[in-house]
Enzyme design. Structure first.
Site, PDB file in Angstrom:
ATOM      1  N   HIS A  70       6.618 -48.038 -11.966  1.00 42.85           N
ATOM      2  CA  HIS A  70       5.446 -47.907 -12.853  1.00 42.85           C
ATOM      3  C   HIS A  70       5.291 -46.488 -13.392  1.00 42.85           C
ATOM      4  CE1 HIS A  70       3.865 -51.960 -12.028  1.00 42.85           C
ATOM      5  NE2 HIS A  70       4.233 -51.760 -10.778  1.00 42.85           N
ATOM      6  N   ASN A 143      -0.441 -57.172 -11.991  1.00 42.39           N
ATOM      7  CA  ASN A 143       0.596 -57.205 -13.024  1.00 42.39           C
ATOM      8  C   ASN A 143       0.177 -58.163 -14.133  1.00 42.39           C
ATOM      9  OD1 ASN A 143       2.434 -55.370 -11.894  1.00 42.39           O
ATOM     10  ND2 ASN A 143       3.435 -56.940 -10.674  1.00 42.39           N
ATOM     11  N   TYR A 355       1.496 -48.088  -1.151  1.00 40.19           N
ATOM     12  CA  TYR A 355       0.924 -47.501  -2.365  1.00 40.19           C
ATOM     13  C   TYR A 355       0.165 -46.211  -2.061  1.00 40.19           C
ATOM     14  CZ  TYR A 355       2.216 -51.175  -5.624  1.00 40.19           C
ATOM     15  OH  TYR A 355       2.931 -52.014  -6.434  1.00 40.19           O
TER      16      TYR A 355
END
Length: 515
Positions: A70, A143, A355
Site C-alpha cells: 500500500h 479494500n 499493521y
C-alpha cells in the site's frame, strides 16, 4: 500540537514562526540561505558552516520507509454521519443517534506498487478510514474487493513478495505471480483473481469504487447481544472502471491520475460520498454455512444476509500537507473502540499485530503522537506508555511509570453485561492450515461471479483477455496450470484465456521476426 481534525483542518504547530522569518532548525535566523562559508571566493568550504550542514543533513533523512504494501496512496478528510439506527447491533458511541457526525480521514491506495508507481494499474485498492470518536480512534482498514487471495496468515509475506519485483531482474514477474496462485492449496484465491482481472481490477478513480471489510468482525450492543458483521461501503458516484487499454494509456501519461482526480474533485466542491451498510449473522447462522464464517476468500450471500444501511461517509477536505496528514497516517485493525471487536478470522488476527508493528518501524514507536494519529476526540492517558524516540507529548510529567494503586485513576466500565460464554473455544494447540487442496465449495462463488459477468456486455470477454495478456508472460508449464485452474470455473473461460495468450505469443514472434 496541531489542531488537526477539529472544526477546521489546520496545521498550526507551536514551533513554527508566524512572522515567517527564515531560520535554521535551531531557530537561528538565516541572513542569506544560498551562501556558503569558504576560504576566499574560490577556496574549499568550512566545516563550521552549520546552516549548510543543517540543510544537507536533514535532506539526507527527510524520507521515511514506504509502506509495504500500500505504498502509493491518496487521502482526504471528511465525516461519517449516522442515517439509520443500528443500536440493536452495535453500542459504539459513533452510532448512538441518527444525524451524529464523526470526523474521519480516508486513505486510498494501490497494494503492490511502489510509492512512485501508477495508480491506475491492475491491483486491488486499499480503502482505509480513521474515525476520530469520543471513545478513541477507530480504523476500518478495508479494500475495494469483498474477498482476498489467502485465508492462511502465514502466507501473507510470501504472497506479497509475488506481487512485487524479481530479486534478480528487479522486474515484475508473471512466473512468480501465477506460480503462487496456481499452486493447488492457493487456488482458493480464484474468486479474488477473477475480480482483479475483470474491469473492476482497474477502477476509473478512487471516488467510483466500493469498500469492503472482507473480514468478519464481532459487534455487540449494550445488552451484551452480539453478531458477526461485515461492512460494505458503496460509492454514491456509481461504479466506473477502465479497460486494460484505458488504464495502460493513463498510467503512461499521468501516473497520479487517481490522486489528481480525488484532490481536484474536493477542491472544486464535488465532494465524494459513500453509503455504509452492514451484513449481520448470528453464531447459529454461521454454523449452518457451507464454508467458515472466518474464511476471507468467501462472501456472505446477500439474499440470506441482506445489507442494512448505517450511514454515510463524505470527504470534503483535502490535506494541507500530504506528508504530515496522509503519508504519516497510520491505520491498523487493532485500533478499535468499545463494542467493535475482531473475530477469530486468522488473517485478521495476524493483522492486529502486523499493521501497528509496521507503523512502529515506519514512523517510530510513538506514532500515535503524530497529530494525524492522535485520538484528539477522546485524548490519551496511560503513563506506562512513555519514553522512546520522538516522544513529544510531555511524557506524562511526574506521573509514575506504572499504574499505581494510590493514584486517583478512572476506569471506564462498559454498559453491556459481561457474558462469560459469548464464544467458547476448546481444543488442543495444533499446527493447522486450511485444506491443502481446495474443494468444489471454493469455486462456487467464482462460478457465480462468472455468470454475473455474463449479464454485463463484454465483461466475460474482457476477463479472458485481461488474464490471457498477463499469463502469456509466464512459462508454458505455469500457463497450463492457469488454464487448468480456470477450467474448474468454466471450460469456455479456460479456452478463451488460452486463445488470447497464444495469439499474443504469436504476435510477439511475428514482430520479433521483422528485426
Amino acid at each position: 500540537m496541531s489542531k488537526l481534525g477539529q472544526e477546521k483542518n489546520e496545521v498550526n504547530y507551536s514551533d513554527v514562526r508566524e512572522d515567517r522569518v527564515v531560520t535554521n532548525s535551531t531557530g537561528n535566523p538565516i541572513n542569506e540561505p544560498f551562501v556558503t562559508q569558504r576560504i576566499g571566493e574560490h577556496g574549499p568550504l568550512l566545516l563550521q558552516d552549520y546552516n549548510l550542514i543543517d540543510s544537507l543533513a536533514h535532506f539526507n533523512r527527510e524520507n521515511i520507509p514506504q509502506r509495504n504494501p500500500h505504498a502509493h496512496g491518496s487521502g482526504a478528510f471528511g465525516y461519517f454521519e449516522v442515517t439509520d439506527d443500528i443500536t440493536d447491533i452495535c453500542g459504539s458511541a459513533m452510532f448512538s443517534k441518527i444525524g451524529k457526525r464523526t470526523k474521519c480521514l480516508t486513505r486510498f491506495s494501490t497494494v503492490g506498487g511502489d510509492k512512485g508507481s501508477a495508480d491506475t494499474v491492475r491491483d486491488p485498492r486499499g480503502f482505509a478510514t480513521k474515525f476520530y470518536t469520543e471513545e478513541g480512534n477507530l480504523d476500518w482498514v478495508y479494500n475495494n474487493t469483498p474477498v482476498f487471495f489467502i485465508r492462511d496468515p502465514s502466507k501473507f509475506p510470501h504472497f506479497i513478495h509475488t506481487q512485487k519485483r524479481n530479486p534478480q531482474t528487479n522486474l515484475r514477474d508473471a512466473d512468480m505471480f501465477w506460480d503462487f496462485l496456481t499452486t493447488p492449496e492457493n487456488q482458493v484465491a480464484i474468486h479474488q483473481v477473477m475480480i482483479l482481472f475483470s474491469d473492476r481490477g482497474t477502477p476509473a478513480n478512487y471516488r467510483s469504487m466500493h469498500g469492503y471489510s472482507g473480514h468478519t468482525y464481532k459487534w455487540s450492543n449494550k445488552n451484551g447481544d452480539w453478531h458477526y458483521v461485515q461492512v460494505h461501503i458503496k460509492t454514491d458516484q456509481g461504479i466506473k472502471n477502465l479497460t486494460i487499454e484505458e488504464a495502460t494509456k493513463i498510467a503512461g501519461s499521468n501516473p497520479d491520475y487517481c490522486q489528481q482526480d480525488l484532490f481536484e474533485a474536493i477542491q472544486n466542491g464535488n465532494y465524494p460520498s459513500w453509503t455504509v451498510y452492514i451484513q449481520t449473522m448470528t453464531e447459529r447462522d454461521a454454523k449452518k454455512l457451507p464454508f467458515s464464517v472466518f474464511d476471507l476468500t468467501k462472501v456472505w450471500p446477500q439474499g440470506q444476509f441482506p445489507l442494512r444501511r448505517v450511514g454515510k461517509i463524505v470527504l470534503n477536505e483535502n490535506p494541507l500537507n500530504f506528508f504530515a496528514q496522509v503519508e504519516q497516517a497510520a491505520f491498523a485493525p487493532s485500533t478499535t473502540v468499545p463494542y467493535q471487536e475482531a473475530s477469530a478470522d486468522p488473517v485478521l488476527q495476524a493483522r492486529l499485530f502486523s499493521y501497528a508493528d509496521a507503523h512502529r518501524y515506519r514512523l517510530g514507536p510513538n506514532f500515535h503522537q503524530i497529530p494525524v494519529n492522535c485520538p484528539y476526540a477522546s485524548k490519551f492517558f496511560n503513563p506506562a506508555i512513555r519514553d522512546g524516540p520522538m516522544n513529544v507529548n510531555g511524557n506524562f510529567g511526574s506521573e509514575p511509570t506504572y499504574l499505581a494503586n494510590d493514584k486517583s485513576y478512572t476506569y471506564i466500565q462498559q454498559d453491556r453485561p459481561i457474558q462469560q460464554h459469548q464464544e467458547v473455544w476448546n481444543g488442543p494447540a495444533i499446527p493447522y492450515h486450511w485444506a491443502t487442496s481446495p474443494g468444489d465449495v471454493d469455486f462456487v462463488q467464482a462460478r457465480n461471479l462468472y455468470r454475473v459477468l455474463g449479464k454485463q456486455p463484454g465483461q466475460q470477454k474482457n476477463l479472458a483477455y485481461n488474464i490471457g495478456i498477463h499469463v502469456e508472460g509466464a512459462c508454458p508449464q505455469i500457463q497450463q496450470r492457469v488454464y487448468d485452474m480456470f477450467a474448474r470455473v468454466d471450460k469456455g473461460l479456460s479456452e478463451a484465456i488460452k486463445k488470447v495468450a497464444e495469439a499474443k505469443h504469436a504476435s510477439e514472434l511475428s514482430s520479433n521476426s521483422k528485426f
